[in-house]
Design an enzyme around this catalytic site. Sequence first.
Site, PDB file in Angstrom:
ATOM      1  N   HIS A  21      -8.373   0.962  -3.590  1.00 48.23           N
ATOM      2  CA  HIS A  21      -9.445   0.866  -2.371  1.00 48.23           C
ATOM      3  C   HIS A  21     -10.053   2.008  -2.045  1.00 48.23           C
ATOM      4  CE1 HIS A  21      -9.383  -0.623   2.105  1.00 48.23           C
ATOM      5  NE2 HIS A  21     -10.504  -0.291   1.696  1.00 48.23           N
ATOM      6  N   SER A  69       0.777  -1.054  -0.073  1.00 46.64           N
ATOM      7  CA  SER A  69       0.159   0.054  -0.100  1.00 46.64           C
ATOM      8  C   SER A  69       0.990   1.360  -0.107  1.00 46.64           C
ATOM      9  CB  SER A  69      -0.956   0.174   1.325  1.00 46.64           C
ATOM     10  OG  SER A  69      -1.493   1.457   1.376  1.00 46.64           O
ATOM     11  N   GLY A 113       1.288  -2.455   4.030  1.00 47.42           N
ATOM     12  CA  GLY A 113       2.045  -1.059   3.854  1.00 47.42           C
ATOM     13  C   GLY A 113       3.034  -1.050   4.853  1.00 47.42           C
ATOM     14  N   SER A 114       3.071  -0.853   5.945  1.00 50.18           N
ATOM     15  CA  SER A 114       4.369  -0.673   6.997  1.00 50.18           C
ATOM     16  C   SER A 114       5.320  -1.868   6.855  1.00 50.18           C
ATOM     17  CB  SER A 114       3.804  -0.567   8.523  1.00 50.18           C
ATOM     18  OG  SER A 114       2.842  -1.328   8.733  1.00 50.18           O
ATOM     19  N   ASP A 173      -6.172  -6.815   4.459  1.00 50.29           N
ATOM     20  CA  ASP A 173      -5.493  -5.388   4.328  1.00 50.29           C
ATOM     21  C   ASP A 173      -5.825  -4.989   5.823  1.00 50.29           C
ATOM     22  OD1 ASP A 173      -6.704  -2.468   2.703  1.00 50.29           O
ATOM     23  OD2 ASP A 173      -4.861  -3.194   3.825  1.00 50.29           O
ATOM     24  N   MET A 190     -11.088  -6.582   5.732  1.00 47.89           N
ATOM     25  CA  MET A 190     -10.400  -5.600   6.581  1.00 47.89           C
ATOM     26  C   MET A 190      -9.775  -6.431   7.773  1.00 47.89           C
ATOM     27  SD  MET A 190      -9.792  -2.975   4.582  1.00 47.89           S
ATOM     28  CE  MET A 190      -8.886  -1.838   5.681  1.00 47.89           C
ATOM     29  N   MET A 241      -8.917   8.105   0.700  1.00 54.54           N
ATOM     30  CA  MET A 241      -9.661   8.475   1.610  1.00 54.54           C
ATOM     31  C   MET A 241     -10.107   9.726   1.733  1.00 54.54           C
ATOM     32  SD  MET A 241      -6.715   6.743   4.704  1.00 54.54           S
ATOM     33  CE  MET A 241      -6.532   5.016   4.693  1.00 54.54           C
ATOM     34  N   MET A 280     -12.038   4.237   0.190  1.00 50.47           N
ATOM     35  CA  MET A 280     -12.386   4.281   1.672  1.00 50.47           C
ATOM     36  C   MET A 280     -13.355   5.774   1.869  1.00 50.47           C
ATOM     37  SD  MET A 280      -9.262   2.705   3.611  1.00 50.47           S
ATOM     38  CE  MET A 280      -8.539   2.890   2.220  1.00 50.47           C
ATOM     39  N   GLY A 315      -2.129   3.526   8.050  1.00 47.54           N
ATOM     40  CA  GLY A 315      -1.118   2.352   8.230  1.00 47.54           C
ATOM     41  C   GLY A 315      -0.477   2.125   9.565  1.00 47.54           C
ATOM     42  N   GLY A 316       0.129   1.053   9.544  1.00 45.53           N
ATOM     43  CA  GLY A 316       0.926   0.912  10.958  1.00 45.53           C
ATOM     44  C   GLY A 316       0.024   0.361  12.035  1.00 45.53           C
ATOM     45  N   HIS A 329      -1.194  -1.234  -4.387  1.00 43.30           N
ATOM     46  CA  HIS A 329      -2.442  -0.765  -3.452  1.00 43.30           C
ATOM     47  C   HIS A 329      -2.671   0.729  -3.278  1.00 43.30           C
ATOM     48  CE1 HIS A 329      -5.991  -2.201  -0.886  1.00 43.30           C
ATOM     49  NE2 HIS A 329      -5.492  -1.209  -0.246  1.00 43.30           N
ATOM     50  N   GLY A 334      -2.174  -4.453   9.105  1.00 41.85           N
ATOM     51  CA  GLY A 334      -1.447  -5.336   9.914  1.00 41.85           C
ATOM     52  C   GLY A 334      -0.908  -6.587   9.407  1.00 41.85           C
ATOM     53  N   ASP A 386      -4.564   3.549  -1.637  1.00 40.20           N
ATOM     54  CA  ASP A 386      -6.068   3.808  -0.516  1.00 40.20           C
ATOM     55  C   ASP A 386      -6.264   5.302  -0.584  1.00 40.20           C
ATOM     56  OD1 ASP A 386      -3.759   2.015   1.739  1.00 40.20           O
ATOM     57  OD2 ASP A 386      -5.880   1.411   1.037  1.00 40.20           O
TER      58      ASP A 386
HETATM   59  C1  DX5 Z   1      -6.019   1.017   5.984  1.00 37.74           C
HETATM   60  C2  DX5 Z   1      -5.677   0.827   4.549  1.00 37.74           C
HETATM   61  C3  DX5 Z   1      -4.445  -0.266   4.459  1.00 37.74           C
HETATM   62  C4  DX5 Z   1      -3.155   0.213   4.967  1.00 37.74           C
HETATM   63  C5  DX5 Z   1      -2.288  -0.722   5.376  1.00 37.74           C
HETATM   64  O1  DX5 Z   1      -7.027   2.059   6.062  1.00 37.74           O
HETATM   65  O2  DX5 Z   1      -6.675   0.317   3.708  1.00 37.74           O
HETATM   66  O3  DX5 Z   1      -4.467  -0.537   3.114  1.00 37.74           O
HETATM   67  O4  DX5 Z   1      -2.581   1.367   4.609  1.00 37.74           O
HETATM   68  O5  DX5 Z   1      -1.174  -0.574   6.156  1.00 37.74           O
HETATM   69  P1  DX5 Z   1      -0.375  -1.662   7.001  1.00 37.74           P
HETATM   70  O6  DX5 Z   1      -0.268  -2.710   6.306  1.00 37.74           O
HETATM   71  O7  DX5 Z   1       0.722  -0.640   7.671  1.00 37.74           O
HETATM   72  O8  DX5 Z   1      -1.486  -1.858   8.175  1.00 37.74           O
HETATM   73 ZN    ZN Z   2      -6.195  -0.386   1.692  1.00 41.51          ZN
END
Ligand code: DX5
Ligand code: ZN
Length: 229
Positions: free
Chosen positions: A69, A11, A198-199, A176, A140, A40, A71, A147-148, A36, A178, A38
Site C-alpha cells: 500500500h 498490516s 493492524g491493531s 483499511d 480507506m 509511508m 501512501m 494504525g489504531g 499488508h 479500524g 504500509d
Molecule cells: C493506515 C494504514 C492501515 C493501518 C491499519 O494508514 O494504511 O493499513 O495500518 O491499522 P488499523 O487496522 O490498526 O487501523
Molecule cells: Zn494500509
Amino acid sequence: MFDRSIKIAPSILSADFANFGAEIRAIEDQGADWVHVDVMDGHFVPNLTFGPPAVKAFRPHVKTFMDVHLMIAPVDPYIDAYAEAGADMITAHIEAGPHIHRTLQAIKATGKMAGVSLNPGTPAESISEILDLVDMVLVMSVNPGFGGQKFIPTAIEKVRMVREMIGDRPIHIQVDGGVDPQTVGPLVAAGADCFVAGSAVFRGGSVDKPEVYGENIRAIRDAANKALG
Ligand code: DX5
Ligand code: ZN
C-alpha cells in the site's frame, strides 16, 4: 483465478519493528491470507516507514501474497523499485498525483496487480474512468498514516457505491483502517471482500504468543462470514 472469498490482510505497521521476518511468518502460520505492507513517505502522510530495501527484505518471509500500500507522492518514480522488491499487488492513492490513469498503467506494465486507494474525503465516483485498469479498489476507513485509529463509518456506504460501479468485473474491494470484528460485518454486507487489520490482529499477541494472532484473525473472519449469511 479471481475469487471474491473473504481475505484477511494483517498490516505489519502494527508488528514488532525489530522482528518483521518472524512476525510475517507468525501471522501467516496463524491464518493471514495476505500480508499488508504500509509504505509511508512522511509527505503524502505524516509518517515514515518502508523503502524498497525493507520490502525486499520482507519478501522471502512472505509465503502468501504481499499487498503493498503506497501512501507516497509522487508515486510513479518508485513503482519499479517496489515491483522489483517483490510486491504482488501495488496500490497507489488516487490523490497522490494528477495522472492516476498513467500510474495504474505503469503498475500493470510491471506485471504486478494494481490497486487504487481512496481516502475518506475522496468520492467513489472518482474511479469511474479507471475501473478497467485495476485489480482492487482500496476504500480507506481512516485518514492514512497510523494504525489504531477510529473507524470512519462513511466507508460503508462508499463500499456499496464502489461495489455497484464494479458490477461483475473481477475487482477486489479492500477496506483499511479500524477494521475489527465489530466493523467488518457491515463492510461485508456492503460488498467488500478483503480486510486489512493492524491493531485488531496484533493486539495482545507477539512472536512468542502467536496463537493470539490466530484468535484475532479468526474473530474477524467469523464476523465476516456471519455477515455473508
Ligand atoms: C493506515 C494504514 C492501515 C493501518 C491499519 O494508514 O494504511 O493499513 O495500518 O491499522 P488499523 O487496522 O490498526 O487501523
Ligand atoms: Zn494500509
